[in-house]
Design an enzyme around this catalytic site. Structure first.
Site, PDB file in Angstrom:
ATOM      1  N   HIS A  12       0.833  -1.202   0.000  1.00 50.95           N
ATOM      2  CA  HIS A  12       0.000   0.000   0.000  1.00 50.95           C
ATOM      3  C   HIS A  12       0.865   1.249   0.000  1.00 50.95           C
ATOM      4  O   HIS A  12       0.667   2.151  -0.801  1.00 50.95           O
ATOM      5  CB  HIS A  12      -0.914   0.001   1.228  1.00 50.95           C
ATOM      6  CG  HIS A  12      -1.817   1.190   1.281  1.00 50.95           C
ATOM      7  ND1 HIS A  12      -1.379   2.428   1.730  1.00 50.95           N
ATOM      8  CD2 HIS A  12      -3.115   1.342   0.952  1.00 50.95           C
ATOM      9  CE1 HIS A  12      -2.379   3.286   1.652  1.00 50.95           C
ATOM     10  NE2 HIS A  12      -3.455   2.655   1.191  1.00 50.95           N
ATOM     11  N   LEU A  73      -3.533  -8.836   3.555  1.00 52.43           N
ATOM     12  CA  LEU A  73      -4.190 -10.024   4.098  1.00 52.43           C
ATOM     13  C   LEU A  73      -5.459 -10.373   3.339  1.00 52.43           C
ATOM     14  O   LEU A  73      -5.718 -11.548   3.072  1.00 52.43           O
ATOM     15  CB  LEU A  73      -4.517  -9.838   5.578  1.00 52.43           C
ATOM     16  CG  LEU A  73      -3.384 -10.138   6.538  1.00 52.43           C
ATOM     17  CD1 LEU A  73      -3.822  -9.867   7.975  1.00 52.43           C
ATOM     18  CD2 LEU A  73      -2.890 -11.570   6.399  1.00 52.43           C
ATOM     19  N   ALA A  74      -6.272  -9.391   3.011  1.00 57.84           N
ATOM     20  CA  ALA A  74      -7.580  -9.664   2.426  1.00 57.84           C
ATOM     21  C   ALA A  74      -7.883  -8.695   1.296  1.00 57.84           C
ATOM     22  O   ALA A  74      -7.250  -7.649   1.166  1.00 57.84           O
ATOM     23  CB  ALA A  74      -8.651  -9.534   3.510  1.00 57.84           C
ATOM     24  N   GLY A  76      -9.942  -5.868  -0.626  1.00 53.45           N
ATOM     25  CA  GLY A  76     -10.599  -4.621  -0.278  1.00 53.45           C
ATOM     26  C   GLY A  76     -10.579  -3.747  -1.517  1.00 53.45           C
ATOM     27  O   GLY A  76     -10.209  -4.198  -2.604  1.00 53.45           O
ATOM     28  N   VAL A  77     -10.937  -2.498  -1.366  1.00 53.03           N
ATOM     29  CA  VAL A  77     -11.015  -1.600  -2.512  1.00 53.03           C
ATOM     30  C   VAL A  77      -9.664  -1.481  -3.226  1.00 53.03           C
ATOM     31  O   VAL A  77      -9.611  -1.394  -4.458  1.00 53.03           O
ATOM     32  CB  VAL A  77     -11.589  -0.220  -2.117  1.00 53.03           C
ATOM     33  CG1 VAL A  77     -10.611   0.561  -1.256  1.00 53.03           C
ATOM     34  CG2 VAL A  77     -11.982   0.583  -3.337  1.00 53.03           C
ATOM     35  N   HIS A  78      -8.577  -1.508  -2.468  1.00 47.11           N
ATOM     36  CA  HIS A  78      -7.263  -1.371  -3.106  1.00 47.11           C
ATOM     37  C   HIS A  78      -6.929  -2.592  -3.962  1.00 47.11           C
ATOM     38  O   HIS A  78      -6.477  -2.446  -5.096  1.00 47.11           O
ATOM     39  CB  HIS A  78      -6.170  -1.152  -2.071  1.00 47.11           C
ATOM     40  CG  HIS A  78      -6.305   0.126  -1.317  1.00 47.11           C
ATOM     41  ND1 HIS A  78      -6.618   1.337  -1.903  1.00 47.11           N
ATOM     42  CD2 HIS A  78      -6.166   0.393   0.004  1.00 47.11           C
ATOM     43  CE1 HIS A  78      -6.669   2.282  -0.997  1.00 47.11           C
ATOM     44  NE2 HIS A  78      -6.411   1.739   0.181  1.00 47.11           N
TER      45      HIS A  78
END
Length: 134
Positions: A12, A73-74, A76-78
């Site tokens: 990120h 980990l999961a 999402g929007v990114h």
């Protein structure tokens, strides 16, 4: 001839150094363990190299495929929207072709880390470390 694979470890990015350190550290561990794979990093924002700079860093390596692996980990929007858009990857097929050294190179987008026995082992390890340190 054996196919040469590249892994682009994606992070990120953050103003704090921890995010970059983790993504870079994971990339270094992959490169150390899998000597036949070319590993680079790229960040969505706030850190360098950017994801596009990370892809450019494969120039001259001879890779025929690059797997973009989100060190998240999961989903999402990114992972579902931002990263595919930045990399020009179709959300449906999860792949595209990029030009690298005048050749077409497949860019494939993997799943995030997710639910995995190794992640569970690591969580348990961190829990036992916390007990030991108190």
């Amino acid at each position: 001839m054996t196919e040469k694979i590249g892994i682009l470890a994606l992070g990120h990015g953050s103003r704090h150094p921890h995010n970059k350190d983790v993504v870079t550290g994971v990339a270094e561990l992959i490169a150390k363990k899998y000597k036949n794979v070319v590993v680079r990093t790229g960040f969505m924002n706030m850190n360098t190299p950017t994801m596009k700079e990370g892809l450019d860093a494969f120039k001259g390596t001879g890779v025929s495929k690059i797997i973009a692996v989100p060190i998240f980990l999961a989903h999402g929007v990114h992972t579902m929207e931002d990263i595919p858009q930045i990399l020009g990857i179709s959300k449906d097929s999860r792949k595209t072709l990029i030009k690298l050294d005048g050749r077409d190179v497949a860019l494939i987008y993997s799943e995030p880390l997710g639910v995995d026995e190794l992640v569970a082992e690591l969580a348990y390890k961190r829990a036992t470390e916390a007990i030991s340190s108190n």
